[in-house]
Design an enzyme around this catalytic site. Structure first.
Site, PDB file in Angstrom:
ATOM      1  N   LYS A  50      10.472  15.692 -31.704  1.00 40.09           N
ATOM      2  CA  LYS A  50      10.054  15.593 -32.623  1.00 40.09           C
ATOM      3  C   LYS A  50       8.113  14.789 -32.293  1.00 40.09           C
ATOM      4  O   LYS A  50       7.415  15.302 -32.064  1.00 40.09           O
ATOM      5  CB  LYS A  50       9.365  14.412 -33.295  1.00 40.09           C
ATOM      6  CG  LYS A  50       9.697  12.877 -32.567  1.00 40.09           C
ATOM      7  CD  LYS A  50      10.514  11.913 -34.352  1.00 40.09           C
ATOM      8  CE  LYS A  50      10.462  10.888 -33.309  1.00 40.09           C
ATOM      9  NZ  LYS A  50       9.111  10.022 -32.732  1.00 40.09           N
ATOM     10  N   SER A  51       8.450  14.918 -30.245  1.00 36.38           N
ATOM     11  CA  SER A  51       7.492  14.491 -29.103  1.00 36.38           C
ATOM     12  C   SER A  51       6.782  15.657 -28.822  1.00 36.38           C
ATOM     13  O   SER A  51       5.137  15.577 -28.712  1.00 36.38           O
ATOM     14  CB  SER A  51       7.445  13.539 -28.089  1.00 36.38           C
ATOM     15  OG  SER A  51       8.311  12.149 -28.945  1.00 36.38           O
ATOM     16  N   SER A  76       1.825   4.744 -24.547  1.00 33.58           N
ATOM     17  CA  SER A  76       1.022   6.494 -23.417  1.00 33.58           C
ATOM     18  C   SER A  76       0.503   6.693 -24.762  1.00 33.58           C
ATOM     19  O   SER A  76      -0.356   8.463 -24.517  1.00 33.58           O
ATOM     20  CB  SER A  76       2.406   6.800 -22.602  1.00 33.58           C
ATOM     21  OG  SER A  76       3.288   7.550 -23.619  1.00 33.58           O
ATOM     22  N   SER A 121       5.912   5.007 -19.723  1.00 35.30           N
ATOM     23  CA  SER A 121       5.685   6.103 -20.270  1.00 35.30           C
ATOM     24  C   SER A 121       5.282   7.248 -19.422  1.00 35.30           C
ATOM     25  O   SER A 121       5.306   8.353 -20.455  1.00 35.30           O
ATOM     26  CB  SER A 121       5.690   6.439 -21.937  1.00 35.30           C
ATOM     27  OG  SER A 121       7.245   4.549 -21.979  1.00 35.30           O
ATOM     28  N   ASP A 133      12.133   4.307 -25.388  1.00 36.19           N
ATOM     29  CA  ASP A 133      13.256   4.988 -27.333  1.00 36.19           C
ATOM     30  C   ASP A 133      15.032   4.653 -26.602  1.00 36.19           C
ATOM     31  O   ASP A 133      15.348   4.901 -27.572  1.00 36.19           O
ATOM     32  CB  ASP A 133      12.600   6.235 -27.594  1.00 36.19           C
ATOM     33  CG  ASP A 133      11.692   5.790 -28.416  1.00 36.19           C
ATOM     34  OD1 ASP A 133      10.923   4.786 -28.784  1.00 36.19           O
ATOM     35  OD2 ASP A 133      11.412   7.078 -28.556  1.00 36.19           O
ATOM     36  N   ARG A 148      13.125  -4.303 -31.292  1.00 38.31           N
ATOM     37  CA  ARG A 148      14.482  -2.829 -30.881  1.00 38.31           C
ATOM     38  C   ARG A 148      14.864  -4.137 -30.726  1.00 38.31           C
ATOM     39  O   ARG A 148      16.378  -4.453 -30.286  1.00 38.31           O
ATOM     40  CB  ARG A 148      14.140  -2.816 -30.671  1.00 38.31           C
ATOM     41  CG  ARG A 148      13.751  -1.058 -31.734  1.00 38.31           C
ATOM     42  CD  ARG A 148      13.794   0.625 -30.879  1.00 38.31           C
ATOM     43  NE  ARG A 148      12.855   1.580 -32.199  1.00 38.31           N
ATOM     44  CZ  ARG A 148      13.082   2.285 -31.820  1.00 38.31           C
ATOM     45  NH1 ARG A 148      12.761   2.793 -30.298  1.00 38.31           N
ATOM     46  NH2 ARG A 148      12.657   2.870 -32.494  1.00 38.31           N
TER      47      ARG A 148
END
Length: 415
Positions: A20-21, A161, A187, A301, A332
């Site tokens: 999806k990035s 980022s 990142s 992630d 998280r």
């Protein structure tokens, strides 16, 4: 929606959704190209749908060609004045600079957990580059009005980022050349993905050590045919399932990808799992697992997948980079500590930027996803080694990135 995951072994091959990035970057580039681009292997998860809404509002004409292919006629000619970004942090930080290319005011609105995520880092750089910004004290909704002129701006890159990505994709269309001075970029593999996407649409961007980016203005995006590779963030979850509970092959991913989360393979090897690969797939198989150390600062992630791996490893694993976890779909670090604690796994954050996880037996029970797609997947993978069923609350949140995750996991269970 609750989801019950039973313990069990897994064996099989799966193809995760597209990255999806990459998909959101390619959608933005296709919008900025005058002509028709074709994107293949598109997975319509919630975040990709958010990006599609944005480019259609900004003027793109999108046609579906089958289940996973899009034809996109680009052109920045806004058809509305409000961008609805859903809960997508990347869409917010990517399309805000793109919207600021236009001379009409545009309001960016989100929902859910995104409303509590900081967006204040965008305001001053956008102003330095020529846009007007009403930033709502650093949170959505915000309003921008261009056009971006280009020029020089300084950006704090320590939090994310994603906004840098937005500027890098927007500024080639500015009237003047631009130089971005970035402090403490994180990142950085995601910035490599941005530069790669721009290059595939014919745009040049130059960088020095991720601290300075030079973007020539007055460039033209060329339409492109873009075959989007599989998502390594999703692949990481599947590979950890293989490493802890059997054997899993993940297709349509390769070790030469620019995606940051290819780093999961380093962690798997350090933990003692068997990892093999070829050009288009990677396999992870269970072996006796040992505690490992890993720095996830540039691939935050991965933390939920790393937590499931560490929970299965003998001894105390040390993960670094927890400062990157506060402003995700949830906190998280705290969610991992709380939910893995409910499963009988000791998780501690005894010092800044460090998490320690002591592996052991997973007990069944009820846990919460905290509305976070990656937490829901992590807990499901951990449940494969549990002593009894694990019930995951609000499991439907996986739709943000991997809508079919639970069904896919069931497919590879050994009956």
């Amino acid at each position: 929606m609750d989801r019950t995951v039973s313990p069990g072994r897994v064996r099989g091959a799966l193809t995760p959704p597209c990255s999806k990035s990459y998909a959101q970057r390619a959608l933005a580039a296709a919008l900025l190209a005058e002509g028709v681009s074709v994107l293949r292997n598109v997975e319509f998860c919630d975040d990709t749908r958010s990006a599609l809404r944005c480019i259609e509002t900004l003027g793109a004409h999108v046609t579906r060609m089958g289940d996973a292919t899009l034809s996109i006629e680009g052109g920045l000619r806004p058809a509305g004045r409000v961008l609805h970004v859903g809960e997508s942090g990347l869409s917010t930080r990517l399309f805000t600079p793109v919207a600021a290319l236009h001379s009409a005011p545009m309001r960016i609105e989100g929902e859910g957990s995104l409303l509590g995520r900081p967006m204040g880092m965008m305001a001053e750089p956008l102003r330095q580059l020529g846009a007007r910004v009403e930033d709502n004290d650093g949170f959505l909704p915000i309003e921008v009005c261009g056009p971006l002129r280009g020029g020089e701006a300084r950006i704090d890159g320590s939090l994310s980022s994603q906004f840098i990505t937005g500027l890098l994709l927007a500024l080639p269309r500015a009237a003047a050349d631009s130089t971005l001075h970035v402090d403490r970029a994180v990142s950085t593999p995601y910035l490599d993905m941005t530069l790669d996407t721009a290059a595939r649409f014919g745009v040049e961007i130059f960088q020095r050590d991720y601290a300075e980016f030079y973007i020539p203005g007055r460039q033209h995006y060329r339409p492109a045919f873009f075959d989007i590779e599989g998502d390594w963030s999703a692949a990481a979850m599947l590979l950890v399932a293989g490493a802890t509970a059997g054997e899993v092959t993940v297709r349509n991913v390769g070790m030469l990808s620019r995606q940051a989360d290819t780093a999961i393979c380093t962690a798997l090897v350090r933990a003692g799992a068997a990892v093999t690969s070829d050009e288009r797939q990677v396999t992870a198989a269970a072996r006796p697992l040992r505690a490992f150390e890993f720095d996830a600062t540039h691939c935050p992630d991965l933390f939920p997948a790393l937590a499931a791996l560490a929970a299965a490893a003998e001894g105390e694993s040390i993960l670094r980079g927890t400062s990157r976890l506060t402003h995700k779909e949830c906190d998280r670090a705290e969610a991992i500590r709380e939910e893995y604690g409910r499963l009988g796994i000791e998780v501690d954050t005894p010092e800044q930027d460090v998490m320690r996880i002591r592996g052991g037996k997973i007990r069944g029970g009820r846990v919460s996803s905290h509305g976070d797609h990656r937490m829901a997947m992590s807990l499901a993978v951990a449940a494969l080694r549990s002593e009894s069923d694990v019930v995951i609350e609000d499991a439907a949140c996986v739709a943000k990135s991997y809508p079919a995750f639970f069904e896919e996991l069931e497919k590879i269970k050994i009956r």
